[in-house]
Motif scaffolding. Structure first.
Motif, PDB file in Angstrom:
ATOM      1  N   ASP A  17      17.083   5.547   8.681  1.00  0.00           N
ATOM      2  CA  ASP A  17      16.779   6.680   7.815  1.00  0.00           C
ATOM      3  C   ASP A  17      16.337   6.147   6.443  1.00  0.00           C
ATOM      4  N   LEU A  18      15.098   5.677   6.358  1.00  0.00           N
ATOM      5  CA  LEU A  18      14.601   5.047   5.140  1.00  0.00           C
ATOM      6  C   LEU A  18      14.240   6.046   4.060  1.00  0.00           C
ATOM      7  N   THR A  19      14.096   7.320   4.410  1.00  0.00           N
ATOM      8  CA  THR A  19      13.799   8.336   3.401  1.00  0.00           C
ATOM      9  C   THR A  19      15.060   8.954   2.819  1.00  0.00           C
ATOM     10  N   GLY A  20      16.208   8.692   3.441  1.00  0.00           N
ATOM     11  CA  GLY A  20      17.467   9.249   2.958  1.00  0.00           C
ATOM     12  C   GLY A  20      17.604  10.732   3.159  1.00  0.00           C
ATOM     13  N   THR A  21      16.850  11.301   4.074  1.00  0.00           N
ATOM     14  CA  THR A  21      16.876  12.752   4.305  1.00  0.00           C
ATOM     15  C   THR A  21      17.648  13.141   5.562  1.00  0.00           C
ATOM     16  N   GLY A  22      17.987  12.150   6.381  1.00  0.00           N
ATOM     17  CA  GLY A  22      18.612  12.447   7.659  1.00  0.00           C
ATOM     18  C   GLY A  22      17.618  12.850   8.728  1.00  0.00           C
ATOM     19  N   ARG A  23      16.335  12.909   8.372  1.00  0.00           N
ATOM     20  CA  ARG A  23      15.292  13.294   9.334  1.00  0.00           C
ATOM     21  C   ARG A  23      14.518  12.058   9.778  1.00  0.00           C
ATOM     22  N   MET A  24      14.110  12.066  11.038  1.00  0.00           N
ATOM     23  CA  MET A  24      13.290  10.979  11.571  1.00  0.00           C
ATOM     24  C   MET A  24      11.814  11.364  11.375  1.00  0.00           C
ATOM     25  N   VAL A  25      11.229  10.880  10.287  1.00  0.00           N
ATOM     26  CA  VAL A  25       9.821  11.163  10.022  1.00  0.00           C
ATOM     27  C   VAL A  25       8.982  10.185  10.846  1.00  0.00           C
ATOM     28  N   PRO A  26       7.680  10.428  11.000  1.00  0.00           N
ATOM     29  CA  PRO A  26       6.886   9.590  11.905  1.00  0.00           C
ATOM     30  C   PRO A  26       6.982   8.086  11.641  1.00  0.00           C
ATOM     31  N   TYR A  27       6.976   7.638  10.386  1.00  0.00           N
ATOM     32  CA  TYR A  27       6.967   6.182  10.181  1.00  0.00           C
ATOM     33  C   TYR A  27       8.318   5.537  10.465  1.00  0.00           C
ATOM     34  N   THR A  28       9.388   6.351  10.550  1.00  0.00           N
ATOM     35  CA  THR A  28      10.687   5.773  10.917  1.00  0.00           C
ATOM     36  C   THR A  28      11.009   5.956  12.398  1.00  0.00           C
ATOM     37  N   ASP A  29      10.101   6.531  13.155  1.00  0.00           N
ATOM     38  CA  ASP A  29      10.317   6.796  14.578  1.00  0.00           C
ATOM     39  C   ASP A  29       9.906   5.565  15.395  1.00  0.00           C
ATOM     40  N   PRO A  30      10.853   4.823  15.979  1.00  0.00           N
ATOM     41  CA  PRO A  30      10.528   3.585  16.685  1.00  0.00           C
ATOM     42  C   PRO A  30       9.733   3.806  17.967  1.00  0.00           C
ATOM     43  N   ARG A  31       9.629   5.057  18.429  1.00  0.00           N
ATOM     44  CA  ARG A  31       8.890   5.331  19.665  1.00  0.00           C
ATOM     45  C   ARG A  31       7.384   5.380  19.442  1.00  0.00           C
ATOM     46  N   ARG A  32       6.975   5.586  18.215  1.00  0.00           N
ATOM     47  CA  ARG A  32       5.553   5.769  17.934  1.00  0.00           C
ATOM     48  C   ARG A  32       4.848   4.429  17.797  1.00  0.00           C
ATOM     49  N   PRO A  33       3.550   4.366  18.097  1.00  0.00           N
ATOM     50  CA  PRO A  33       2.809   3.109  17.945  1.00  0.00           C
ATOM     51  C   PRO A  33       2.665   2.720  16.483  1.00  0.00           C
ATOM     52  N   ALA A  34       2.459   1.420  16.251  1.00  0.00           N
ATOM     53  CA  ALA A  34       2.373   0.897  14.885  1.00  0.00           C
ATOM     54  C   ALA A  34       1.269   1.568  14.089  1.00  0.00           C
ATOM     55  N   GLU A  35       0.149   1.861  14.735  1.00  0.00           N
ATOM     56  CA  GLU A  35      -0.984   2.457  14.021  1.00  0.00           C
ATOM     57  C   GLU A  35      -0.612   3.842  13.485  1.00  0.00           C
ATOM     58  N   GLU A  36       0.066   4.642  14.308  1.00  0.00           N
ATOM     59  CA  GLU A  36       0.450   5.984  13.880  1.00  0.00           C
ATOM     60  C   GLU A  36       1.481   5.924  12.756  1.00  0.00           C
ATOM     61  N   ARG A  37       2.448   5.036  12.885  1.00  0.00           N
ATOM     62  CA  ARG A  37       3.466   4.887  11.846  1.00  0.00           C
ATOM     63  C   ARG A  37       2.840   4.405  10.536  1.00  0.00           C
ATOM     64  N   THR A  38       1.868   3.513  10.651  1.00  0.00           N
ATOM     65  CA  THR A  38       1.176   3.006   9.462  1.00  0.00           C
ATOM     66  C   THR A  38       0.482   4.132   8.710  1.00  0.00           C
ATOM     67  N   GLU A  39      -0.250   4.964   9.424  1.00  0.00           N
ATOM     68  CA  GLU A  39      -0.993   6.037   8.763  1.00  0.00           C
ATOM     69  C   GLU A  39      -0.056   7.041   8.107  1.00  0.00           C
ATOM     70  N   ASP A  40       1.058   7.337   8.750  1.00  0.00           N
ATOM     71  CA  ASP A  40       2.010   8.268   8.159  1.00  0.00           C
ATOM     72  C   ASP A  40       2.587   7.712   6.860  1.00  0.00           C
ATOM     73  N   LEU A  41       2.991   6.444   6.880  1.00  0.00           N
ATOM     74  CA  LEU A  41       3.572   5.845   5.685  1.00  0.00           C
ATOM     75  C   LEU A  41       2.528   5.709   4.578  1.00  0.00           C
ATOM     76  N   LEU A  42       1.331   5.288   4.935  1.00  0.00           N
ATOM     77  CA  LEU A  42       0.278   5.113   3.945  1.00  0.00           C
ATOM     78  C   LEU A  42       0.031   6.420   3.181  1.00  0.00           C
ATOM     79  N   ALA A  43       0.075   7.534   3.873  1.00  0.00           N
ATOM     80  CA  ALA A  43      -0.176   8.834   3.243  1.00  0.00           C
ATOM     81  C   ALA A  43       0.944   9.224   2.274  1.00  0.00           C
ATOM     82  N   ARG A  44       2.108   8.625   2.401  1.00  0.00           N
ATOM     83  CA  ARG A  44       3.245   8.956   1.544  1.00  0.00           C
ATOM     84  C   ARG A  44       3.319   8.067   0.302  1.00  0.00           C
ATOM     85  N   MET A  45       2.540   6.996   0.256  1.00  0.00           N
ATOM     86  CA  MET A  45       2.687   5.981  -0.784  1.00  0.00           C
ATOM     87  C   MET A  45       1.925   6.336  -2.054  1.00  0.00           C
TER      88      MET A  45
END
Length: 615
Positions: A17-45
């Motif tokens: 839980d890297l956002t500290g919200t208790g929610r599994m957002v896309p970039y913290t979801d280990p089931r998703r591919p690296a490319e999808e997690r990358t794009e989600d995190l990039l949009a938050r930065m």
């Protein structure tokens, strides 16, 4: 190992839980591919967070705490260089931190650093890297000798042994030891070619033969990374594109007098073969060198600033889409202990710091090595001089690797396991065996003296008498000896231009001064003597070889490894990975970019004698 307090479970899926919200957002979801997690995190930065990921700087691991004061740098407040502020305020997440402390201490330090990163807004983990630490060369700018990791011959010695399987075994041990302490990127392999015998960094290469080096580089990368990056990989940063070997007169580009890289033989494509093998093997990153290319048909500015080389050739022609990281220190002049280390910005010396950063990023570089000035990237974007989309391109590549390495899901290591794995008896024995295999017998005289007889009366010079006593009766002087063993280093010139690490680079002429030759010849003739030369670079040795009863070359070996070979307990496999010239004049007349190009070499590349083994 203590549990990670950030691990939570949602719908039966464990995640951090890297956002500290208790929610599994896309970039913290280990089931998703690296490319999808990358794009989600990039949009938050934020822009500042993105800029921090474009820096790969230095840090020293400390047994206790995290604060690390850095050097006094121009225009940079001293206190911003603390570990905490680099991570939390500058948002830097890549550190070159050589493991100079005990493995368990390093692992604990790494875990504290990951804790600090996890406390940030997005919890982006740290990637630690290291220069080579498994050999004998101790140069603070290129490679470090440690006392805790297993010890192997230098890469030039692996080339002498000539066995791709040995290279793969070596790389796998490096991978396992690095993983144990938390190092996830190797600043290597060095895919350069040792075509210029005076160049001080040939010892870190796999020799002068492009095809052999290409084979070894590919095996190294695959053994470190696997077929694709994953949680058990150590990412490779292959260096120094497009091949740093052909330095003018062999001078190194760390220094102003070594700025030029030349191609008098028109042999640039030859130097690219090992890099193309690394690309095919999937190397995660590439590092260009400092030098200015002369005669390459591109602008004469250092490779790290050179858009025609980085974007035009590396990206577009060679199709490389991994991370490009500049070599260390292209932007900032540094002052350490009253000594000024100038930035190695050859061809861009007249540019300001922000103009250098602009040109490096515009060239196509993703990360600036050894620097920590992300505020300049922010300033360039905010001034409209760089589009944020260009920054996104680099950050996307960097994040994708972190996700593939599994750092977002489990960045921690076990200090007890680190202590068990690093330098364990099996790894140390494998390194010791490789040292013996790499040893190269150059000459055994008209009446062979090797292998030596155990129990003989032996005088040693440059060898620990206590180690030699395990093989022979050691006598204090040559007058009472049947035979002598003398170990020496290959000759080099000491330089003093005020840069304190300059003395670690073995540069210049390859022959000893005449008075030193005379002294050594007299010593070798006093009693039948085996001359053992540490070949961290080729040497001009005709008078010494003529005076010695036998001559042996080694590429990083303990006294015990050398004596095992000399006394026939081990079989040396070594063949010269580059020729030994017959004279300095022959070297001066040769072409820097052409392998084994000196006239009438004393020993050609591939030379090496076999010895019987005492049973």
């Amino acid at each position: 190992m203590r549990p990670d307090p950030r691990v939570s479970t949602v719908d039966g899926v464990r995640f951090r839980d890297l956002t500290g919200t208790g929610r599994m957002v896309p970039y913290t979801d280990p089931r998703r591919p690296a490319e999808e997690r990358t794009e989600d995190l990039l949009a938050r930065m934020t822009l500042a967070e993105k800029a921090g990921l474009m820096f790969h700087t230095m840090m020293r691991a400390e047994p206790e705490g995290l604060y690390e004061p850095g050097p006094d740098c121009d225009d940079v407040p001293h206190d911003v260089l603390s570990t905490g502020r680099l991570v939390t305020e500058a948002h830097i997440r890549h550190f070159n931190a050589a493991p100079r402390i005990a493995p368990a201490d390093y692992a604990r330090w790494h875990n504290r650093l990951q804790d600090l990163a996890a406390e940030s807004r997005l919890g982006i983990p740290v990637t630690l890297s290291s220069d080579p630490v498994h050999g004998f060369v101790d140069n603070p700018a290129t490679s470090l000798a440690t006392t805790t990791f297993s010890r192997w011959p230098e890469p030039l010695g692996l080339a002498a042994a000539g066995d791709p399987e040995l290279v793969a075994e070596f790389a796998d041990v490096v991978r396992r030891e690095y993983l144990a302490v938390g190092i996830r990127m190797a600043l290597g392999p060095q895919a350069d070619l040792a075509t210029e015998p005076r160049w001080s960094r040939g010892v870190g290469t796999f020799g002068a033969d492009a095809d052999l080096a290409a084979t070894f580089v590919a095996r190294y990368v695959r053994a470190m990374q696997g077929e694709r990056l994953g949680p058990h990989s150590v990412a490779c940063m292959t260096k120094h594109y497009p091949g740093a070997g052909p330095q003018l007169r062999g001078e190194d580009a760390h220094f102003p007098y070594g700025r030029e890289q030349v191609y008098p033989g028109g042999n640039a494509e030859y130097h690219l073969r090992p890099f193309r093998a690394a690309f095919e093997a999937g190397t995660a990153a590439v590092m260009p060198y400092y030098a200015i290319p002369v005669g390459l048909g591109v602008p004469e500015v250092g490779f790290g600033f050179n858009r025609e080389v980085i974007t035009g050739r590396l990206r577009e022609r060679d199709g490389f889409d991994g991370v490009v990281c500049s070599d260390w220190g292209l932007v900032t002049d540094v002052r350490v202990g009253g000594t000024r280390w100038p930035a190695r910005c050859w061809g861009a010396e007249d540019l300001s710091r922000i103009e250098r950063v602009h040109r490096i990023i515009d060239a196509g570089v993703d990360q600036l090595g050894g620097e920590f000035c992300p505020e300049l990237v922010v300033e360039l974007v905010e001034a409209g001089r760089l589009p944020e989309a260009r920054i996104d391109d680099s950050v996307r590549r960097v994040l994708r690797q972190k996700f593939r390495l599994g750092l977002f899901d489990d960045p921690y290591v076990d200090p007890d396991e680190a202590e068990r794995i690093v330098g364990n008896p099996a790894f140390s024995a494998a390194g010791a065996a490789a040292q013996r295999r790499a040893i190269t017998v150059l000459d055994n005289g008209s009446t062979p003296v090797l292998p030596l007889r155990e129990g003989c009366r032996l005088h040693v010079d440059g060898v620990d008498p206590a180690v030699a006593a395990e093989y022979a009766t050691v006598v204090p002087g040559p007058e009472g000896a049947e035979v002598a063993v003398v170990r020496i280093a290959a000759p080099y010139e000491r330089r003093d231009s005020g840069i304190d690490y300059e003395s670690a680079f073995h540069q210049g002429r390859l022959d000893f001064p005449p008075d030193e030759v005379a002294r050594l010849v007299a010593r070798l003739r006093a009693v039948p003597t085996v001359l053992v030369v540490h070949l961290d670079r080729p040497a001009v040795l005709p008078e010494l070889v003529a005076a010695a009863a036998a001559t042996v070359g080694e590429f990083g070996a303990t006294d015990a490894a050398v004596l095992d070979v000399l006394f026939g307990r081990s079989t040396p496999d070594g063949r010269l990975p580059a020729e030994l010239p017959s004279s300095t004049a022959a070297v001066e007349a040769s072409r820097e970019d052409v392998p084994n190009d000196s006239a009438d070499p004393l020993f050609p590349a591939g030379h090496g004698l076999r010895l019987p083994v005492h049973r």
